[in-house]
Design an enzyme around this catalytic site. Structure first.
Site, PDB file in Angstrom:
ATOM      1  CB  CYS A  53      -2.318   1.751   6.251  1.00 16.68           C
ATOM      2  SG  CYS A  53      -1.705   0.762   4.743  1.00 16.68           S
ATOM      3  CD  GLU A  94      -2.250   4.198   2.998  1.00 19.10           C
ATOM      4  OE1 GLU A  94      -1.803   3.568   2.010  1.00 19.10           O
ATOM      5  OE2 GLU A  94      -3.571   4.142   3.584  1.00 19.10           O
ATOM      6  CB  CYS A 127      -6.745  -0.532   5.093  1.00 17.34           C
ATOM      7  SG  CYS A 127      -4.983  -0.943   4.958  1.00 17.34           S
ATOM      8  CG  HIS A 164      -2.107  -0.943   1.180  1.00 16.52           C
ATOM      9  ND1 HIS A 164      -3.039  -0.852   1.897  1.00 16.52           N
ATOM     10  CD2 HIS A 164      -2.034  -2.283   0.491  1.00 16.52           C
ATOM     11  CE1 HIS A 164      -3.777  -1.805   1.921  1.00 16.52           C
ATOM     12  NE2 HIS A 164      -3.301  -2.586   1.119  1.00 16.52           N
TER      13      HIS A 164
END
Length: 148
Positions: free
Chosen positions: A85, A54, A82, A52
């Site tokens: 993260c 992040e 999410c 991801h």
């Protein structure tokens, strides 16, 4: 750096993800006015569920800073983090997160859950939402519209 400037940089990363057929999420990590790292989703390219934007930017930013503690940093990200993260934000002691679009399915900075504010953790990450919200939402909806 203003929140709008930071989010514009994150949106540029998200647009790059869109062009690469990745879910268009972009992130930028800033300390003061210094950009420590920029990234966008690479789950498809890396065949990695943890790639991801992040996670990538937190890791690269910590390397650039020379310290895993990111308490003086702000993370700009186009989509609400999410659980994975948001957990990484807490574990890195991130000072602040600013995100654009809400994620009513997986969002853990206020939508589904507020992991960074959970008192079970001794380190709390402040977050703000809705910066460049419409631009972030439009990019995501255009991407998923093309997929349908």
């Amino acid at each position: 750096m203003t929140d709008q400037e930071g989010m514009q940089l994150a949106l540029a990363e998200a647009r790059q993800a869109f062009e690469e057929n990745e879910t268009p999420v972009g992130a930028v990590l800033v300390s003061g006015n210094k950009i420590l790292a920029r990234a966008h989703n690479h789950r498809e390219a890396f065949h990695d569920p943890t790639a991801h934007a992040e996670i990538l930017v937190l890791g690269e930013g910590a390397k650039a800073k020379g310290d895993w503690r990111l308490n003086d940093c702000t993370l700009y990200v186009t989509l609400e983090p999410c659980p994975m993260c948001a957990g990484a934000m807490v574990m890195s002691r991130l000072g602040r997160c600013v995100y654009g679009a809400f994620d009513p399915q997986y969002g853990c900075c206020g939508s589904v859950y507020d992991l960074p504010a959970d008192p079970a953790f001794h380190t709390l990450t402040k977050w703000e939402s809705g910066i460049e919200k419409e631009a972030c939402e439009t990019l995501l909806s255009d991407f998923f519209q093309d997929k349908r």
